[in-house]
Design a protein around this motif. Structure first.
Motif, mmCIF file in Angstrom:
data_model
loop_
_atom_site.group_PDB
_atom_site.id
_atom_site.type_symbol
_atom_site.label_atom_id
_atom_site.label_comp_id
_atom_site.label_asym_id
_atom_site.label_seq_id
_atom_site.Cartn_x
_atom_site.Cartn_y
_atom_site.Cartn_z
ATOM 1 N N TYR A 202 3.872 10.298 -0.967
ATOM 2 C CA TYR A 202 3.770 11.404 -1.920
ATOM 3 C C TYR A 202 2.321 11.871 -2.050
ATOM 4 O O TYR A 202 2.056 13.072 -2.139
ATOM 5 N N LEU A 203 1.395 10.907 -2.055
ATOM 6 C CA LEU A 203 -0.023 11.280 -2.137
ATOM 7 C C LEU A 203 -0.460 12.104 -0.935
ATOM 8 O O LEU A 203 -1.204 13.072 -1.071
ATOM 9 N N LEU A 204 -0.014 11.697 0.252
ATOM 10 C CA LEU A 204 -0.413 12.434 1.452
ATOM 11 C C LEU A 204 0.102 13.863 1.434
ATOM 12 O O LEU A 204 -0.546 14.772 1.951
ATOM 13 N N TRP A 205 1.244 14.106 0.829
ATOM 14 C CA TRP A 205 1.817 15.446 0.825
ATOM 15 C C TRP A 205 1.333 16.323 -0.322
ATOM 16 O O TRP A 205 1.199 17.534 -0.162
ATOM 17 N N TRP B 115 -11.100 9.361 1.217
ATOM 18 C CA TRP B 115 -12.165 8.787 0.406
ATOM 19 C C TRP B 115 -12.127 9.222 -1.065
ATOM 20 O O TRP B 115 -12.402 8.417 -1.961
ATOM 21 N N PRO B 116 -11.790 10.473 -1.383
ATOM 22 C CA PRO B 116 -11.771 10.869 -2.800
ATOM 23 C C PRO B 116 -10.741 10.107 -3.646
ATOM 24 O O PRO B 116 -10.892 10.027 -4.862
ATOM 25 N N ILE B 117 -9.734 9.529 -3.036
ATOM 26 C CA ILE B 117 -8.723 8.807 -3.811
ATOM 27 C C ILE B 117 -9.116 7.353 -4.029
ATOM 28 O O ILE B 117 -9.102 6.862 -5.149
ATOM 29 N N TRP B 118 -9.455 6.656 -2.960
ATOM 30 C CA TRP B 118 -9.697 5.209 -3.061
ATOM 31 C C TRP B 118 -11.155 4.808 -2.879
ATOM 32 O O TRP B 118 -11.466 3.627 -2.957
ATOM 33 N N SER B 119 -12.031 5.681 -2.587
ATOM 34 C CA SER B 119 -13.464 5.449 -2.320
ATOM 35 C C SER B 119 -13.647 4.306 -1.328
ATOM 36 O O SER B 119 -13.135 4.385 -0.222
ATOM 37 N N ILE C 279 0.844 -1.206 0.000
ATOM 38 C CA ILE C 279 0.000 0.000 0.000
ATOM 39 C C ILE C 279 0.876 1.252 0.000
ATOM 40 O O ILE C 279 0.627 2.207 -0.742
ATOM 41 N N ILE C 280 1.907 1.261 0.822
ATOM 42 C CA ILE C 280 2.763 2.438 0.920
ATOM 43 C C ILE C 280 3.559 2.649 -0.373
ATOM 44 O O ILE C 280 3.706 3.775 -0.849
ATOM 45 N N TYR C 281 4.046 1.575 -0.959
ATOM 46 C CA TYR C 281 4.890 1.713 -2.146
ATOM 47 C C TYR C 281 4.086 2.051 -3.399
ATOM 48 O O TYR C 281 4.492 2.903 -4.186
ATOM 49 N N ILE D 241 -7.208 15.102 -1.587
ATOM 50 C CA ILE D 241 -7.311 14.795 -0.151
ATOM 51 C C ILE D 241 -7.874 16.003 0.583
ATOM 52 O O ILE D 241 -7.460 17.144 0.352
ATOM 53 N N ARG D 242 -8.786 15.745 1.472
ATOM 54 C CA ARG D 242 -9.320 16.803 2.344
ATOM 55 C C ARG D 242 -8.320 16.998 3.481
ATOM 56 O O ARG D 242 -8.121 16.125 4.319
ATOM 57 N N ARG D 243 -7.694 18.133 3.513
ATOM 58 C CA ARG D 243 -6.548 18.368 4.389
ATOM 59 C C ARG D 243 -6.899 18.469 5.869
ATOM 60 O O ARG D 243 -6.194 17.918 6.710
#
Length: 188
Positions: free
Chosen positions: A77-80, A148-152, A65-67, A85-87
Motif C-alpha cells: 500500500y505504501l509503494l502505491w 528514504w523519506p519513509i524509513w530514513s 516488513i511487507i505486512y 516516496i520519490r516516484r
C-alpha cells in the motif's frame, strides 16, 4: 593397482609408460577420451538445521516488513499510495530489479534447457555478470533514495532483508527441472 595407476595426492594419476601398462600388451593409446561418461546425478547435500533456520528467519523478516510497512499501512500500500516516496527513482529501481530477475530466469532456465553444449553460452553468461551486478547495485541505490523519506536509515537493512529473502525463495521457484550435465570438462 593394475593398469599403471599411481596414488598421488589422494587420487590416482595414470602413467602411460609404466611397467604394468606396457607389459600387458595393451595399446599405449589412452582410451579414456573414447569411453562414454557414466550418467550420474549428483545427490544434493542435505541442509543443516542452522541453514533452515536462517532461511526461515529471512523469509519471516521479509513477511514482517511487507505486512507491517510503516506501522500504519503495509508495504505494498505504501509503494502505491504514499506521497513521501520519490516516484521516478522507485520506478527506475523496480525496472532494474525486473531486468535482473528476467536475466536470471533466462540464464538459469531457458539457456540450460534449450541450449546445446557450447562454449558460446558459457562465456555469455559469465561475461554478463558485471552488468547484472551493476544493475543490482544501481537498483539498490535508486530504491534506497526513493524510500528514504519513509524509513530514513532503516531503508538500507530493509532492502537488504527483502533481497536476502528473495535469494532464499528464488531457487525454489524453478518452473521446470534442469537437465543434468553429463559433459565433463577434461584437463588432459
Amino acid at each position: 593397482m593394475s593398469g599403471g595407476s599411481t596414488p598421488v595426492a589422494g587420487g590416482y594419476m595414470r602413467q602411460r609408460h609404466s611397467q604394468g601398462y606396457a607389459s600387458s600388451g595393451d595399446d599405449l593409446e589412452d582410451d579414456a577420451c573414447s569411453r562414454p561418461q557414466p550418467f550420474s546425478l549428483s545427490i544434493p547435500r542435505a541442509k543443516t538445521w542452522v541453514e533452515i533456520l536462517e532461511n526461515v528467519l529471512w523469509i519471516a523478516s521479509a513477511l514482517f516488513i511487507i505486512y507491517y510497512g510503516d506501522r500504519h499501512s503495509n508495504f505494498i500500500y505504501l509503494l502505491w499510495h504514499d506521497e513521501r516516496i520519490r516516484r521516478l527513482p522507485l520506478y527506475l529501481g523496480m525496472v532494474l530489479v525486473g531486468l535482473n530477475v528476467a536475466f536470471f530466469f533466462y540464464t538459469s532456465m531457458l539457456v540450460w534447457n534449450v541450449r546445446r553444449f557450447d562454449e558460446k553460452w558459457e562465456s555469455f553468461c559469465i561475461s554478463a555478470l558485471p552488468y547484472v551486478t551493476l544493475l543490482g547495485v544501481v537498483s539498490f541505490f535508486l530504491l534506497s533514495f526513493a524510500l528514504w523519506p519513509i524509513w530514513s536509515f532503516l531503508t538500507l537493512p530493509l532492502l537488504f532483508t527483502l533481497f536476502m529473502a528473495s535469494m532464499v525463495i528464488f531457487p525454489h521457484s524453478m518452473i521446470g527441472t534442469l537437465r543434468p550435465q553429463n559433459d565433463a570438462f577434461r584437463i588432459d
